[in-house]
Design a protein around this motif. Structure first.
Motif, PDB file in Angstrom:
ATOM      1  N   PHE A  17       3.586   5.861   8.666  1.00 17.76           N
ATOM      2  CA  PHE A  17       2.870   5.832  10.094  1.00 17.76           C
ATOM      3  C   PHE A  17       1.364   6.326   9.915  1.00 17.76           C
ATOM      4  O   PHE A  17       0.491   5.899  10.382  1.00 17.76           O
ATOM      5  N   ASP A  18       1.342   7.546   9.127  1.00 14.00           N
ATOM      6  CA  ASP A  18       0.011   8.091   9.141  1.00 14.00           C
ATOM      7  C   ASP A  18      -1.060   7.275   8.162  1.00 14.00           C
ATOM      8  O   ASP A  18      -2.194   7.192   8.642  1.00 14.00           O
ATOM      9  N   MET A  19      -0.498   6.420   7.231  1.00 11.90           N
ATOM     10  CA  MET A  19      -1.332   5.487   6.637  1.00 11.90           C
ATOM     11  C   MET A  19      -2.148   4.636   7.608  1.00 11.90           C
ATOM     12  O   MET A  19      -3.252   4.311   7.273  1.00 11.90           O
ATOM     13  N   ARG A  20      -1.140   3.761   8.079  1.00 11.78           N
ATOM     14  CA  ARG A  20      -1.738   2.920   9.065  1.00 11.78           C
ATOM     15  C   ARG A  20      -2.477   3.396  10.186  1.00 11.78           C
ATOM     16  O   ARG A  20      -3.512   2.628  10.703  1.00 11.78           O
ATOM     17  N   ARG A  21      -2.109   4.684  10.548  1.00 14.17           N
ATOM     18  CA  ARG A  21      -2.990   5.142  11.649  1.00 14.17           C
ATOM     19  C   ARG A  21      -4.206   5.740  11.266  1.00 14.17           C
ATOM     20  O   ARG A  21      -5.361   5.585  11.986  1.00 14.17           O
ATOM     21  N   LEU A  22      -4.521   5.985   9.876  1.00 13.18           N
ATOM     22  CA  LEU A  22      -5.827   7.139   9.636  1.00 13.18           C
ATOM     23  C   LEU A  22      -6.838   6.071   8.956  1.00 13.18           C
ATOM     24  O   LEU A  22      -7.994   6.173   8.466  1.00 13.18           O
ATOM     25  N   ILE A  23      -5.937   5.019   8.119  1.00 15.74           N
ATOM     26  CA  ILE A  23      -6.901   4.026   7.487  1.00 15.74           C
ATOM     27  C   ILE A  23      -7.077   2.765   7.985  1.00 15.74           C
ATOM     28  O   ILE A  23      -6.107   1.996   8.074  1.00 15.74           O
ATOM     29  N   PRO A  24      -8.108   2.194   8.432  1.00 12.03           N
ATOM     30  CA  PRO A  24      -8.379   0.872   9.253  1.00 12.03           C
ATOM     31  C   PRO A  24      -7.822  -0.298   8.063  1.00 12.03           C
ATOM     32  O   PRO A  24      -8.097  -0.140   6.799  1.00 12.03           O
ATOM     33  N   PHE A  25      -7.424  -1.513   8.481  1.00 10.74           N
ATOM     34  CA  PHE A  25      -7.263  -2.375   7.721  1.00 10.74           C
ATOM     35  C   PHE A  25      -8.400  -3.045   7.316  1.00 10.74           C
ATOM     36  O   PHE A  25      -9.367  -3.365   8.156  1.00 10.74           O
ATOM     37  N   ASP A  26      -8.742  -3.195   5.864  1.00  7.62           N
ATOM     38  CA  ASP A  26      -9.879  -3.762   5.370  1.00  7.62           C
ATOM     39  C   ASP A  26      -9.916  -3.958   3.917  1.00  7.62           C
ATOM     40  O   ASP A  26      -9.235  -3.074   3.140  1.00  7.62           O
ATOM     41  N   TRP A  27     -10.156  -5.137   3.478  1.00  4.92           N
ATOM     42  CA  TRP A  27     -10.274  -5.481   2.038  1.00  4.92           C
ATOM     43  C   TRP A  27     -11.635  -5.622   1.700  1.00  4.92           C
ATOM     44  O   TRP A  27     -12.057  -6.610   2.205  1.00  4.92           O
ATOM     45  N   ASP A  28     -12.118  -4.746   0.930  1.00  5.10           N
ATOM     46  CA  ASP A  28     -13.650  -4.611   0.386  1.00  5.10           C
ATOM     47  C   ASP A  28     -13.572  -4.013  -1.084  1.00  5.10           C
ATOM     48  O   ASP A  28     -13.871  -2.930  -0.918  1.00  5.10           O
ATOM     49  N   PRO A  29     -13.237  -4.582  -1.923  1.00  4.12           N
ATOM     50  CA  PRO A  29     -13.542  -4.241  -3.311  1.00  4.12           C
ATOM     51  C   PRO A  29     -14.658  -3.588  -3.685  1.00  4.12           C
ATOM     52  O   PRO A  29     -14.437  -2.260  -4.317  1.00  4.12           O
ATOM     53  N   GLU A  30     -15.724  -3.824  -3.087  1.00  2.00           N
ATOM     54  CA  GLU A  30     -16.967  -3.430  -3.622  1.00  2.00           C
ATOM     55  C   GLU A  30     -17.081  -1.651  -3.040  1.00  2.00           C
ATOM     56  O   GLU A  30     -17.675  -0.907  -3.679  1.00  2.00           O
ATOM     57  N   ARG A  31     -16.356  -1.383  -1.770  1.00  2.00           N
ATOM     58  CA  ARG A  31     -16.393   0.010  -1.285  1.00  2.00           C
ATOM     59  C   ARG A  31     -15.054   0.475  -1.610  1.00  2.00           C
ATOM     60  O   ARG A  31     -14.945   1.826  -1.352  1.00  2.00           O
ATOM     61  N   GLY A  32     -13.994   0.108  -2.433  1.00  2.00           N
ATOM     62  CA  GLY A  32     -12.797   0.628  -2.727  1.00  2.00           C
ATOM     63  C   GLY A  32     -11.875   0.552  -1.648  1.00  2.00           C
ATOM     64  O   GLY A  32     -10.880   1.290  -1.774  1.00  2.00           O
ATOM     65  N   TYR A  33     -11.925  -0.358  -0.588  1.00  3.12           N
ATOM     66  CA  TYR A  33     -10.831  -0.530   0.182  1.00  3.12           C
ATOM     67  C   TYR A  33      -9.869  -1.596  -0.141  1.00  3.12           C
ATOM     68  O   TYR A  33     -10.291  -2.640  -0.199  1.00  3.12           O
ATOM     69  N   TYR A  34      -8.604  -1.326  -0.221  1.00  3.14           N
ATOM     70  CA  TYR A  34      -7.570  -2.410  -0.430  1.00  3.14           C
ATOM     71  C   TYR A  34      -6.449  -2.052   0.311  1.00  3.14           C
ATOM     72  O   TYR A  34      -5.353  -2.140   0.069  1.00  3.14           O
TER      73      TYR A  34
END
Length: 360
Positions: free
Chosen positions: A280-297
């Motif tokens: 629940f918290d992970m999904r609520r606080l981290i937006p869905f985004d796949w951007d390896p250059e910024r470290g988002y997975y």
């Protein structure tokens, strides 16, 4: 010592942390530590750590635990013979320099077989006690310096992605990953136990989660979960060691009770809190985004994968807890704690308390 000046460049990843980076401007943990990024070359250091573990395990087994157990159990046999006045074995007689004879009872074949088995098993468990004690202490140090709370892990997700890792966090992760890879090798090299499939499944999922959380920049929840997992693993091998030394049953039983309590609290109370936060918290606080250059997975697929793997681990641990309750019931009914995960091929030998009671 600066290894970069002592070793060729291609050997550096085997003996040092890779990819140093600048310390964040306002770090919320380890402000005075060197920071690093994740790097595929970290696997080379993991290989070195596995080799070090193998050497340390054998050194402790052959140089400390086996000699100590052999001395203690051999002495017990001699004391038991003297106490009962029934020397069942042969007697070896020698003459010292003063002309007096020294007699020493030689253990029977059955006693030697039992002693050898107990010595080997005592030594096998010794490495686990040493590793988990030291690693849990190190994990507690890492946890206390990270802004995470075991009863409310929401801080594990704030500030994602945590790309820059402090040296202690990186070392903690890589040493844990190396240990479980080493354990997988041991599982396939030694005699199979009754729960071999569950153990191997557990280790495969654990290694996968460690690797994925490391490279997906989810190390803070990973550090918290590893800390929870390690505490109870100190007490089960310790309880076995106490039993293999033929100490009064109260000592392994009390240690097993401590293991059971810490297992329940960490794996069936605190670990589900971490799973709930992941769902629940992970999904609520981290937006869905796949951007390896910024470290988002963080995508719907990766999020689902993480919490499903955690749920599978919890399911396996629930199966193991039923086995623990069975052993606890034996303790309550006076049979004493036994290892329900004994070797399949060793059931005819003196490994369980039931067989021991029959022989006595």
């Amino acid at each position: 010592m600066d290894l970069s000046q002592k070793l060729p460049q291609y050997l550096l990843p085997f003996f040092s942390l890779s990819s140093p980076t600048d310390t964040p401007a306002n770090p919320d943990s380890f402000p005075n530590s060197q920071h690093y990024r994740t790097d595929p070359k970290d696997l080379w250091l993991v290989i070195t750590i596995i080799a070090v573990y193998a050497i340390l395990r054998d050194a402790l087994r052959l140089g400390v635990f086996e000699p100590f157990a052999r001395w203690k159990l051999s002495r017990d046999i001699q004391l038991q013979r003297k106490h009962t006045g029934k020397p069942n074995g042969n007697t070896s007689v020698s003459t010292n320099g003063n002309g007096y004879s020294n007699s020493k009872l030689i253990p029977t074949k059955a006693e030697r077989r039992k002693l050898h088995r107990s010595v080997l098993r005592f030594a096998e468990q010794g490495w686990s006690v040493v590793y988990y004690t030291l690693q849990w202490g190190f994990g507690l140090y890492v946890y206390r310096n990270l802004p995470t709370r075991v009863l409310d892990p929401v801080d594990a997700w704030i500030g994602y992605p945590h790309v820059a890792l402090a040296a202690p966090v990186k070392i903690y992760y890589l040493t844990q990953l190396a240990f479980y890879l080493h354990q997988m090798l041991i599982l396939n090299a030694e005699a199979r136990r009754k729960d071999h499939v569950q153990m191997m499944t557990h280790h495969i999922i654990t290694v996968f989660l460690m690797w994925a959380s490391y490279y997906y920049n989810l190390t803070r929840i990973g550090c918290l979960i590893m800390l929870l997992m390690d505490l109870c693993d100190i007490f089960l091998p310790l309880a076995k060691m106490l039993r293999y030394l033929n100490l009064p049953q109260i000592y392994p039983d009390l240690t097993f009770g401590t293991f059971m309590l810490t297992w329940f609290v960490t794996r069936h109370v605190l670990f589900p809190i971490a799973i709930k936060s992941t769902i629940f918290d992970m999904r609520r606080l981290i937006p869905f985004d796949w951007d390896p250059e910024r470290g988002y997975y963080h995508t719907l697929g990766s999020h689902t994968m993480f919490y499903l793997c955690l749920l599978v681990l919890e399911f396996i641990q629930m199966i193991w807890f039923t086995m623990i309750v069975r052993v606890a019931w034996k303790v309550v009914t006076g049979e004493g704690a036994t290892d329900v995960r004994s070797d399949e091929e060793g059931e005819d030998e003196d490994d369980s308390g039931d067989i021991k009671n029959k022989e006595e």
